[in-house]
Scaffold this active site. Structure first.
Site, PDB file in Angstrom:
ATOM      1  N   LYS A 149      -2.484  30.433  17.071  1.00  0.00           N
ATOM      2  CA  LYS A 149      -2.656  29.467  15.974  1.00  0.00           C
ATOM      3  C   LYS A 149      -3.359  28.265  16.591  1.00  0.00           C
ATOM      4  O   LYS A 149      -2.773  27.521  17.387  1.00  0.00           O
ATOM      5  CB  LYS A 149      -1.279  29.093  15.421  1.00  0.00           C
ATOM      6  CG  LYS A 149      -1.205  27.791  14.645  1.00  0.00           C
ATOM      7  CD  LYS A 149      -1.763  27.897  13.245  1.00  0.00           C
ATOM      8  CE  LYS A 149      -1.373  26.651  12.443  1.00  0.00           C
ATOM      9  NZ  LYS A 149      -1.944  25.408  13.033  1.00  0.00           N
ATOM     10  N   GLY A 206       4.706  21.265  20.802  1.00  0.00           N
ATOM     11  CA  GLY A 206       4.376  20.282  19.777  1.00  0.00           C
ATOM     12  C   GLY A 206       5.547  19.373  19.481  1.00  0.00           C
ATOM     13  O   GLY A 206       6.403  19.150  20.337  1.00  0.00           O
ATOM     14  N   GLU A 230       8.569  23.969  23.040  1.00  0.00           N
ATOM     15  CA  GLU A 230       8.578  22.883  24.017  1.00  0.00           C
ATOM     16  C   GLU A 230       8.228  21.639  23.217  1.00  0.00           C
ATOM     17  O   GLU A 230       7.116  21.521  22.706  1.00  0.00           O
ATOM     18  CB  GLU A 230       7.558  23.222  25.111  1.00  0.00           C
ATOM     19  CG  GLU A 230       7.765  22.456  26.373  1.00  0.00           C
ATOM     20  CD  GLU A 230       7.086  21.135  26.267  1.00  0.00           C
ATOM     21  OE1 GLU A 230       7.713  20.196  25.722  1.00  0.00           O
ATOM     22  OE2 GLU A 230       5.945  21.051  26.707  1.00  0.00           O
ATOM     23  N   CYS A 267       4.049  15.279  27.312  1.00  0.00           N
ATOM     24  CA  CYS A 267       5.468  15.500  27.013  1.00  0.00           C
ATOM     25  C   CYS A 267       6.335  15.041  28.179  1.00  0.00           C
ATOM     26  O   CYS A 267       7.539  14.865  28.016  1.00  0.00           O
ATOM     27  CB  CYS A 267       5.734  16.959  26.679  1.00  0.00           C
ATOM     28  SG  CYS A 267       4.842  18.091  27.716  1.00  0.00           S
TER      29      CYS A 267
END
Lengths: 472, 472
Positions: A149, A206, A230, A267
């Site tokens: 995706k 995301g 994650e 992140c």
């Protein structure tokens, strides 16, 4: 580009399912050739892909060239792992004569690929966590087809990268269904993909909100599937007095660099800094504030992320008990770093302060004692990383601190800053909820393959199957 | 005995949480001493525990003595594993000089215990999957406290076993919270346990219905936790023509023994037998029917399980396209074995025939070709085991069959029968949904520890922590 229709998504998943058996039966040499072929193709297209990535992400050519290098490095790293047989994790227990429980048949333990993996690309890593990023590399190494995706922030780059990959797959004579691409900015494409019965696992990088919603979809299927999400975290840094006394200025510079790296869009970006109030920590916070004030981060990935950053920073700034040390200007062309300071009771008592502010912002929690610092750390939810500066010696307090850090994090650092995640076998990029949905798994490093390989015991298996380490 | 109250459950979980840090910091020698001490205590009380277990379960002294032996064997096996450092799974990657991606800091990979585990004992294994069974042994080996939910079928045995364990824990100076017992026949005790915020993981052995409901609770917590449910399956046996031609009579005898073992109350009990219609398979089915007719299983665990067995067998018997070969008498004092036969299209088209009938019953699916047998196997949902008789040579068809078997099962057997699960490192007792909720995990064998040990990467860790293999 148009969103993929339900029929497009179904076709992609059906193709992937049709390719699964062939891909599962590929030799290590074939998988390694695929992974290396993808790396070579990516490098060969550097001069077109990096400018395209920069135009869609604003991350700049230095970072993007480095990220492309990392992406190729990890594709080749997985090729090496597969050639070494790491995906097989094969073990054998010889038969033991006699009655149970001590007696037993001959047993071997092998691993088999799960089948089609749905992979959700991240906005903040156009190469390393996107079409040919770590999730795709690890799934292919495991022998699983991947339905990608694309992230709507970089649609052109995703398509260009995918087209390269399709050519590599075809040149190696592998099935079309090995890699598929679907796209769409709304939630419906992702939901349809997770719900598709041909999909056997999901890898997602995301936001917490998006990840948690898709995880619910994965759990609600008639046949639930693993959802490896994650989701980011606040990555606390605990700076003990000894570290700041010895080396405060250099640490402040390094930390400011980590907070502003990539405009804070990692992140592993450090969001909370825990210090014990003393002269050295006051100097450190002052130096950190100066370094952040001087930093000039580039634009964020898109306007929505910028708006979320400004809203998050304003929420912290307006919180009772929080002092603003670097105010920034919310209307500046590019985001300006922020630094806030609060005390332990305020932090511990305010869940709103435990949420990630995605972007170049950090909150210093100034405590009155080691025990208070420990309590602040324990109040933090699951996190990808915890950084401990000054915990090098073996003392009871340091052991308590290490245990608390291990209890909430997937990676504990004793030097340096949490941004920058090495691709290696020992890496663990994934921590307790809400930083990840499956804290036992990693999305970076070679253990990422484990997410897509299910153990199977083989009892009294014939020699040919044992010789093939369980791969039929 | 009275159901545990919400306050009882909360207190048990709070005690367990208070013990978690101490238990995590125990040495391998301490954990091994605990596991061996429990085995010794269990053996020492054999003369009181086995009769108690028999009075509550009707499983008979031969089986129950064997099960007690197995339980002690696995407690000691986990002790050996811990002494060998298997729980640590420690690995190191040296630093590599230079810039990323090839350059990297020093990284080690360690594992840390999750914390308090809620363990739901099974009805059908009063020792091996109960108070001191494999879940408890593997959780203690991992360094996790355990809150045990006793099975209401054997409350006295559970209490007696637990009392022994408490004495062992106390004698070793370990915290009270190491092991706790709660009990209750209704769903509310289990739900309260899974919802308790101190619980970090759940291990469950039991029915699909109960397991799926508790898994939903685990997922719906504000902070979801891993739910390791082992829910049973139909364990197909594929008997290829060559095997039946060579050895049909002996295989029929062995299979009848497996179907009726423990009155069919094993999660690995074979429920579906796939044969290709020929003279040898017809003789085999006849021999199987005779052996089942002659078998005299003991009483089932309780009246509810017996009623479910009779209802399930009646459902199969009444199904269109199913012939009854051994009818049994539903009103007999103890359950009588059943054997049914159907064809491939009927089986493939009838989801109701894919459900487990818990008890001494099996359904033969007689097919017209190898490909039809393969299609029947593929129609089966996730299963703990698949048994393949006659697939020993390396042919393309056998490879297809092995891949199909690996695709739905956690263990694939090439000889013997699926009942009897060896406790060893290579064992995998857990398969795709709905046989397990986490197909990557096993509830039998030494890999069962992996369920309770979360990987943590240590970056630039100090020497003392590396020396302790990451255990602070």
């Amino acid at each position: 580009m148009n969103d993929s229709t339900p029929a497009d998504i179904d076709q992609a998943c059906t193709h992937a399912a049709a390719a699964a058996d062939t891909l599962a039966a590929t030799t290590a040499a074939q998988r390694a050739a695929l992974l290396r072929g993808l790396a070579t193709a990516l490098e060969g297209a550097r001069d077109t892909l990096v400018p395209l990535a920069d135009s869609e992400s604003h991350l700049g050519p230095v970072r993007l060239n480095g990220e492309l290098d990392r992406t190729c490095f990890q594709l080749r790293g997985f090729a090496d792992q597969v050639e070494a047989g790491a995906h097989l994790a094969f073990s054998e227990d010889a038969a033991v004569a006699g009655a149970p429980p001590a007696g037993r048949p001959r047993l071997a333990r092998a691993r088999v690929p799960l089948g089609p993996v749905a992979m959700f690309a991240a906005s903040n890593f156009p190469f390393a966590f996107s079409v040919l990023g770590g999730d795709t590399a690890s799934a292919l190494a495991a022998g699983c087809p991947v339905v990608i995706k694309a992230h709507p922030v970089h649609p052109q780059l995703s398509r260009a990268t995918f087209d390269l990959a399709v050519a590599v797959v075809a040149a190696l004579g592998l099935p079309d269904g090995t890699l598929q691409l679907v796209q769409g900015a709304g939630v419906s494409v992702g939901v349809a993909l997770v719900r598709n019965p041909a999909i056997e696992a999901v890898a997602f990088t995301g936001s917490f909100k998006g990840g948690a919603a898709l995880q619910r979809e994965a759990n609600a299927r008639p046949r639930p599937i693993p959802f490896y999400g994650e989701l980011g975290s606040i990555n606390p840094v605990v700076a003990l007095p000894s570290a700041l006394a010895a080396n405060g200025a250099a640490l402040a510079t390094a930390l400011a660099g980590s907070i502003t790296l990539g405009c804070g869009q990692f992140c592993t970006s450090p969001g909370v800094v825990i210090v014990q109030d003393d002269a050295a920590s006051q100097a450190f916070v002052q130096q950190l504030a100066e370094a952040l004030s001087a930093a000039k981060p580039h634009a964020m990935l898109h306007d929505g992320i910028r708006a979320n950053f400004e809203a998050g920073a304003a929420r912290v700034q307006g919180h009772t008990g929080v002092q603003t040390r670097v105010a920034g200007d919310a209307s500046a062309a590019t985001p300006q770093p922020r630094l806030f300071v609060t005390d332990a009771p305020t932090f511990i008592g305010s869940e709103a302060l435990h949420d990630e502010v995605f972007g170049p912002s950090a909150l210093v929690v100034s405590t009155k004692s080691f025990d208070e610092s420990l309590a602040v750390l324990r109040a933090v939810q699951g996190s990808l990383t915890v950084t401990l500066w000054g915990a090098d010696t073996d003392t009871p307090d340091h052991r308590r601190l290490v245990r608390a850090a291990q209890g909430i994090a997937g990676r504990v650092l004793f030097a340096g800053v949490p941004t920058g995640v090495a691709v290696t076998a020992a890496q663990q990029h994934g921590g307790p909820w809400p930083s990840s949905t499956q804290a036992f798994s990693t999305s970076v490093g070679y253990a990422a393959m484990d997410r897509f390989l299910r153990p199977v015991a083989l009892q009294d298996a014939p020699p040919w199957l044992v010789q093939a380490k369980g791969q039929a």
